[in-house]
Design a protein around this motif. Structure first.
Motif, PDB file in Angstrom:
ATOM      1  N   ALA A 339       0.830  -1.207   0.000  1.00  0.00           N
ATOM      2  CA  ALA A 339       0.000   0.000   0.000  1.00  0.00           C
ATOM      3  C   ALA A 339       0.865   1.257   0.000  1.00  0.00           C
ATOM      4  O   ALA A 339       0.567   2.243  -0.697  1.00  0.00           O
ATOM      5  CB  ALA A 339      -0.927  -0.018   1.208  1.00  0.00           C
ATOM      6  N   GLY A 340       1.941   1.252   0.795  1.00  0.00           N
ATOM      7  CA  GLY A 340       2.831   2.413   0.792  1.00  0.00           C
ATOM      8  C   GLY A 340       3.491   2.629  -0.548  1.00  0.00           C
ATOM      9  O   GLY A 340       3.621   3.772  -1.021  1.00  0.00           O
ATOM     10  N   VAL A 358       1.862  12.962   0.802  1.00  0.00           N
ATOM     11  CA  VAL A 358       1.376  11.657   1.252  1.00  0.00           C
ATOM     12  C   VAL A 358       1.278  11.696   2.768  1.00  0.00           C
ATOM     13  O   VAL A 358       2.284  11.963   3.451  1.00  0.00           O
ATOM     14  CB  VAL A 358       2.316  10.523   0.796  1.00  0.00           C
ATOM     15  N   VAL A 359       0.075  11.476   3.282  1.00  0.00           N
ATOM     16  CA  VAL A 359      -0.163  11.460   4.724  1.00  0.00           C
ATOM     17  C   VAL A 359       0.058  10.030   5.206  1.00  0.00           C
ATOM     18  O   VAL A 359      -0.722   9.129   4.874  1.00  0.00           O
ATOM     19  CB  VAL A 359      -1.574  11.957   5.064  1.00  0.00           C
ATOM     20  N   ASP A 360       1.105   9.843   5.955  1.00  0.00           N
ATOM     21  CA  ASP A 360       1.517   8.500   6.368  1.00  0.00           C
ATOM     22  C   ASP A 360       0.907   8.167   7.724  1.00  0.00           C
ATOM     23  O   ASP A 360       1.237   8.795   8.742  1.00  0.00           O
ATOM     24  CB  ASP A 360       3.041   8.427   6.438  1.00  0.00           C
ATOM     25  N   ALA A 361      -0.011   7.180   7.742  1.00  0.00           N
ATOM     26  CA  ALA A 361      -0.562   6.661   8.996  1.00  0.00           C
ATOM     27  C   ALA A 361      -0.323   5.165   9.112  1.00  0.00           C
ATOM     28  O   ALA A 361      -1.053   4.468   9.829  1.00  0.00           O
ATOM     29  CB  ALA A 361      -2.055   6.968   9.071  1.00  0.00           C
ATOM     30  N   ARG A 381       3.416  13.008   8.605  1.00  0.00           N
ATOM     31  CA  ARG A 381       2.629  12.201   9.532  1.00  0.00           C
ATOM     32  C   ARG A 381       1.214  12.776   9.622  1.00  0.00           C
ATOM     33  O   ARG A 381       0.941  13.910   9.206  1.00  0.00           O
ATOM     34  CB  ARG A 381       3.281  12.193  10.906  1.00  0.00           C
ATOM     35  N   ALA A 382       0.318  11.983  10.183  1.00  0.00           N
ATOM     36  CA  ALA A 382      -1.084  12.408  10.243  1.00  0.00           C
ATOM     37  C   ALA A 382      -1.252  13.654  11.107  1.00  0.00           C
ATOM     38  O   ALA A 382      -2.119  14.496  10.830  1.00  0.00           O
ATOM     39  CB  ALA A 382      -1.938  11.271  10.784  1.00  0.00           C
ATOM     40  N   GLY A 396      -3.870  10.141   1.594  1.00  0.00           N
ATOM     41  CA  GLY A 396      -3.670   9.461   2.869  1.00  0.00           C
ATOM     42  C   GLY A 396      -3.438   7.964   2.691  1.00  0.00           C
ATOM     43  O   GLY A 396      -3.984   7.338   1.787  1.00  0.00           O
ATOM     44  N   VAL A 397      -2.626   7.432   3.597  1.00  0.00           N
ATOM     45  CA  VAL A 397      -2.348   5.996   3.608  1.00  0.00           C
ATOM     46  C   VAL A 397      -2.516   5.518   5.044  1.00  0.00           C
ATOM     47  O   VAL A 397      -1.821   6.006   5.949  1.00  0.00           O
ATOM     48  CB  VAL A 397      -0.928   5.665   3.100  1.00  0.00           C
TER      49      VAL A 397
END
Length: 506
Positions: A339-340, A358-361, A381-382, A396-397
């Motif tokens: 997914a990333g 890219v919002v990494d969660a 980061r979120a 977002g991820v």
């Protein structure tokens, strides 16, 4: 008369879907291949480490006095039981001058009835020579015991017959004596008595002759039975080939391990209830499968095909993000790394149109490491989303794995694309994901399937769902008059009443 514009076709769901079961078992090929390999190795090791002791066999022809063509095998089973007695075992050990106990020797040989008159004796020993000597001693002891039993039975029968003959002779002597004392006269009664004595004497003479003949036959038939019981196959050692035994035991172990592995895989698949087919995953999540990405492959001739599939997947997700018109998130289930990577490739493709972040969660630093690549999209980061410029497109991820923060998912995107690994989550958890996304008012654009079954021919499109296929811009679900109905969905119309006559129409 009334007509309705709504119709529903219900399809019966089978209790056990063989197609899904075969796909699940094929997906667990590591399990049953490992079980087959373990069985193969155990079989080969058994043949090498557990070698059979030296063995010798011999065959004895056994003649019975009461042999019948329709005998069900009772006589030969009796001979087998007699061979397993301590009397014959002791006689064989005595002929070998062995100090071994007869009880212990009984465990080292077996007897098998081949036919009604053939007896196979199998004996083991410390060496082949000892096994052959033991087999010969056992066969000789059995033949001698059988001849002795026949001789004893014949002598007993002859003795009984001769005893009966002697009693008849004594009675005949008494009758002759009585006849000698009688004189014929004119008395009719005396004449009748003498005639009866003569008749009785003739009967006794005949019976004495019969007993003599039967006793002679009993003694005459005994040598024939004794001579008929003999060793027809001399004792010989059974050859043992280690390579042949290894191949045979390894093949047996391979088959048993494969069967056991397939059974465990089938039972585990049914119990785990983890959907593998596109049709099942789409039905449980309530969204169509819009793209797929095959699993890893180390073969060089398949790397180009995998790269082309990844490019097609990126293009499909890019079209979905462009058509959404609002922030979109990618939520993974069992494939955080994939997914990333998909989000990173989509962000790079969208970066040519404007700034993308890219919002990494995701759990783990893999996506952050990609963000440090020079010239790539920003990865934040979120909690740092508020610091982004207003015109920056967000992608977002996140994750919907067990333990996910459901209330934080709307901050990643108003719509989502699910990235699901086939066969990773159970049907119950897929239902949970669909229900939680519905509660958070997050429409699912589609499902990206990771590592699908290569032989899956089912359709992953839900033709009765909100998104039947990826066809351009998707309308956003908004509330309408407090009902929560989507704009693209009209409320069901009531049935139309059709008049039966002109009068009713007026």
């Amino acid at each position: 008369m009334t007509t309705s514009t709504t119709s529903r076709s219900e399809t019966a769901v089978p209790l056990l879907d063989l197609h899904a079961l075969v796909a699940a078992v094929r997906r667990r090929r590591r399990l049953w291949c490992s079980m087959a390999l373990i069985g193969l190795l155990l079989g080969a090791a058994t043949a090498v480490l557990l070698k059979p002791p030296p063995t010798a066999v011999t065959t004895v022809l056994v003649a019975h006095e009461s042999d019948q063509p329709n005998d069900p095998g009772t006589l030969i089973r009796t001979d087998v039981a007699l061979l397993g007695t301590t009397r014959i075992a002791g006689a064989a050990l005595g002929a070998l001058n062995s100090p071994e106990r007869a009880e212990d020797f009984l465990r080292e040989y077996t007897a098998t009835g081949l036919t009604n008159n053939l007896l196979l004796i199998t004996v083991t020993g410390a060496s082949q020579a000892q096994a052959v000597a033991r087999a010969k001693a056992l066969a000789d002891a059995f033949v001698a015991d059988h001849a002795q039993r026949i001789q004893a039975a014949s002598d007993a029968e002859a003795k009984a017959l001769l005893g009966q003959r002697d009693r008849m002779r004594d009675e005949l002597a008494q009758v002759n004596k009585e006849i000698g004392t009688r004189t014929p006269g004119n008395d009719p009664r005396a004449s009748a008595s003498i005639e009866s004595l003569f008749a009785h004497r003739a009967e006794l003479s005949s019976r004495i002759t019969d007993f003599d003949q039967r006793a002679a036959e009993a003694r005459t038939g005994m040598p024939k039975l004794v001579a008929g019981t003999q060793i027809v196959d001399s004792p010989r050692a059974v050859p043992h080939s280690v390579p042949k035994a290894v191949l045979t035991d390894a093949a047996i172990g391979l088959v048993l391990g494969l069967v056991l592995g397939l059974a465990l895989a089938a039972v585990g698949s049914v119990v785990a209830d983890r959907p593998v087919l596109r049709r099942e995953i789409a039905a449980h999540l309530g969204a169509s499968v819009i793209a797929e990405l095959p699993g890893r492959t180390g073969r060089r001739w398949r790397r180009g095909r995998a790269r082309a599939a990844q490019e097609r997947l990126t293009a499909t997700v890019v079209r979905a993000v462009r058509g959404a018109g609002e922030p979109v998130s990618l939520l993974e289930l069992g494939c955080a790394r994939s997914a990333g990577l998909i989000a990173w490739n989509v962000a790079k493709a969208l970066a040519v149109e404007g700034p993308v972040a890219v919002v990494d969660a995701l759990p783990g630093p893999e996506l952050a490491a990609l963000g440090r690549e020079s010239g790539g999209p920003a990865v934040v980061r979120a909690q740092d989303v508020a610091d982004l410029p207003q015109r920056t497109r967000r992608l977002g991820v996140g994750s919907v794995a067990p333990g996910a923060a459901w209330l934080d998912l709307p901050h990643l995107g108003a719509q989502t694309v699910l990235v699901v690994r086939a066969g990773h989550a159970g049907a119950a958890w897929l239902h949970t994901v669909a229900r939680q996304l519905t509660d958070q008012r997050i429409p699912v654009i589609g499902v990206v399937l990771i590592d699908p079954d290569p032989r899956d021919r089912t359709d992953g499109t839900l033709w009765d769902g909100l998104y039947t296929a990826l066809r351009g811009h998707h309308e956003r679900l908004v509330r309408r008059n407090g009902t929560g109905l989507p704009r693209a969905v009209r409320p069901a119309m009531p049935p139309v009443r059709v008049p039966d006559s002109d009068q009713e129409a007026r």
